[in-house]
Design an enzyme around this catalytic site. Structure first.
Site, short mmCIF file in Angstrom:
data_model
loop_
_atom_site.label_atom_id
_atom_site.label_comp_id
_atom_site.label_asym_id
_atom_site.label_seq_id
_atom_site.Cartn_x
_atom_site.Cartn_y
_atom_site.Cartn_z
CG HIS A 157 5.44 -13.01 8.14
ND1 HIS A 157 6.62 -12.62 8.62
CD2 HIS A 157 5.85 -14.27 7.98
CE1 HIS A 157 6.98 -14.16 9.27
NE2 HIS A 157 6.60 -14.87 8.51
CB SER A 278 -14.92 13.11 7.95
OG SER A 278 -14.44 14.46 7.79
CE LYS A 284 -12.26 9.34 6.09
NZ LYS A 284 -11.10 8.25 5.73
CD GLU A 291 -9.63 4.87 13.72
OE1 GLU A 291 -9.00 5.81 13.54
OE2 GLU A 291 -10.79 5.01 13.12
#
Ligand code: ARG
Length: 458
Positions: A157, A278, A284, A291
């Site tokens: 969980h 970025s 970044k 992704e």
């Protein structure tokens, strides 16, 4: 109409929009090599049974080689009026050989030809994906020796549950990708029956030898029912389903590592080469590749769905709807191949941040289950032990401390069976060392599994 192989019964030319609508050469040209392979086997069989001469066979086979070369050099001009790659190759053959070329399609239809081609293509695709999966497994296994001294919090969980040896995580992925390989092998075995010679849907009156072409193309046997063959795309549904599970496994792994790279987790640092920046925020370093692996998995799963929906309402036997099968199957294959192409390097080049992981490993009561099992060994019934440890955890939460910070008196107040030796199982590193059951995340069982994997890939 003269150009169309099937133009005989037509008196009007095909509408141009229809030609553009019905063509498939824009996506089936990649079948050229397997189409030539299938046609050469077919020509050899036709000569074997006396339907063409051995000279004709040889001329057909070498002309097909030349045509394939033209295609591979990018010199074949594709025309929507010739529909698909199969008609382009046959028409080029006729252009080269005249009447001899006109004999190639004897005892064959595009329906069995296309299915044969796809099966040959998917067989190769399965072998390619299998090799890529093995590379990924090797990447996970290769982290074994370097990460064996790291303890990771295991989650259920997404809440801290029990500690495991870090390599347990890596080998969990090796297991998942092994099942994927086994599934592909099953799919390969089941698809490996030859469609060639089923002709359009009913077989042929000509004395063809289907065993000959089946052997020639490396199939185990000719498939037994021409109607079934003409309509069968089960193997693509199976193939894309197997690919979907690969995509699911890749996506879950990507999601986990994306989380592990956050400042909040901080477990993992990806190599600069496999991350991006970025355009506005200078600090970044984004896990875009992970992704996109997660994102692209949607296309694979959708491709399997596309095939099921494509097939579900089709009457026997071939229907033109089936032409769309290739779009789905090729998409799933291409996406999985590109994700698997990157995954091993990401795995090999990532760093587990051991200091950061260690600094918080005593949070979250990872040793609570070990304490409950300690009580079981002291003859406390499991449910009673569960309740006792639950109470101790609540006590720790109120005192803002860990289980191993409680004094033996405090512990004995909850359960008189507790003795000094309790401190030998409290704390994450004691708790993980105490895990000994087969397949568990303890150091010894993990070393045992690691050795098996290392031997396998030695
Ligand atoms: N390009 C078509 C396909 O892939 C070829 C089959 C055409 N067969 C037919 N009976 N019209 O399905």
């Amino acid at each position: 109409m003269a150009e169309k192989a099937w133009g005989g019964r037509f008196s009007e030319p095909t509408n141009e929009q229809v030609e553009l609508f019905t063509e498939s050469v824009s996506f089936d040209a990649r079948l050229a090599a397997v189409d030539v392979q299938g046609s050469q086997a077919h020509a050899k069989m036709l000569a074997h049974v006396g339907l063409i001469s051995s000279d004709e066979r040889d001329n057909i086979c070498s002309a097909l080689d030349e045509i394939l070369e033209t295609i591979q050099q990018g010199k074949m001009e594709y025309r929507p009026s010739l529909e698909d790659i199969h008609m382009h190759i046959e028409s080029a053959l006729i252009e080269k050989l005249g009447d001899t070329g006109r004999k190639l399609h004897t005892g064959r239809s595009r329906n069995d030809q296309v299915s044969t081609d796809i099966k040959l293509y998917i067989r190769n695709a399965i072998d390619e994906v299998d090799a890529l999966l093995e590379e990924l497994q090797r990447a996970f296994v290769s982290r074994g020796d370097q990460d064996l001294d790291i303890i990771l919090p295991g989650y259920t969980h997404l809440q801290r549950a029990q500690p495991v040896n870090a390599v347990h995580y890596w080998l969990a992925y090796a297991e998942k990708f092994q099942r994927d390989r086994d599934r592909l092998a099953d799919c390969r075995a089941r698809l490996n029956q030859s469609p060639l010679g089923a002709a359009a849907l009913a077989g042929t009156t000509l004395p063809i030898d289907r065993d000959f072409t089946s052997k020639e193309l490396g199939f185990t046997a000719p498939a037994a029912n021409s109607l079934d063959i003409s309509s069968d795309r089960d193997y693509l549904a199976e193939f894309t389903s197997a690919l979907s599970l690969i995509a699911v496994h890749l996506s879950g792994w990507a999601e986990e590592w994306i989380l592990w790279c956050t400042t909040e987790f901080g477990f993992l640092t990806l190599s600069d080469a496999y991350t991006t920046g970025s355009s506005i925020m200078p600090q970044k370093k984004n896990p875009d590749v992970l992704e996109l692996i997660r994102g692209k998995s949607a296309r694979v799963i959708a491709s399997a769905q596309q095939l099921f929906v494509l097939m579900k309402g089709l009457p026997m036997a071939y229907n033109r709807d089936l032409q769309e099968d290739k779009l789905a199957a090729f998409t799933a294959f291409d996406v999985v191949k590109s994700c698997l192409g990157l995954a091993p390097s990401i795995v090999i080049n990532a760093t587990l941040n051991r200091d950061r992981i260690n600094s918080r490993i005593e949070e979250g009561f990872l040793d609570a289950t070990a304490l409950m099992e300690y009580l079981i060994r002291k003859q406390v019934p499991m449910r009673t032990g569960h309740g006792i440890v639950g109470n101790l955890v609540a006590l720790c939460e109120s005192k803002k401390c860990r289980l191993q910070d409680l004094t033996v008196e405090e512990l004995q107040q909850a359960a008189p069976q507790i003795e000094e030796d309790v401190y030998e199982i409290l704390g994450a590193s004691n708790a993980v060392a105490a895990l000994t059951s087969f397949g568990s995340g303890g150091h010894e069982p993990v070393k045992h599994q690691l050795k098996l994997w290392q031997d396998r890939f030695a």
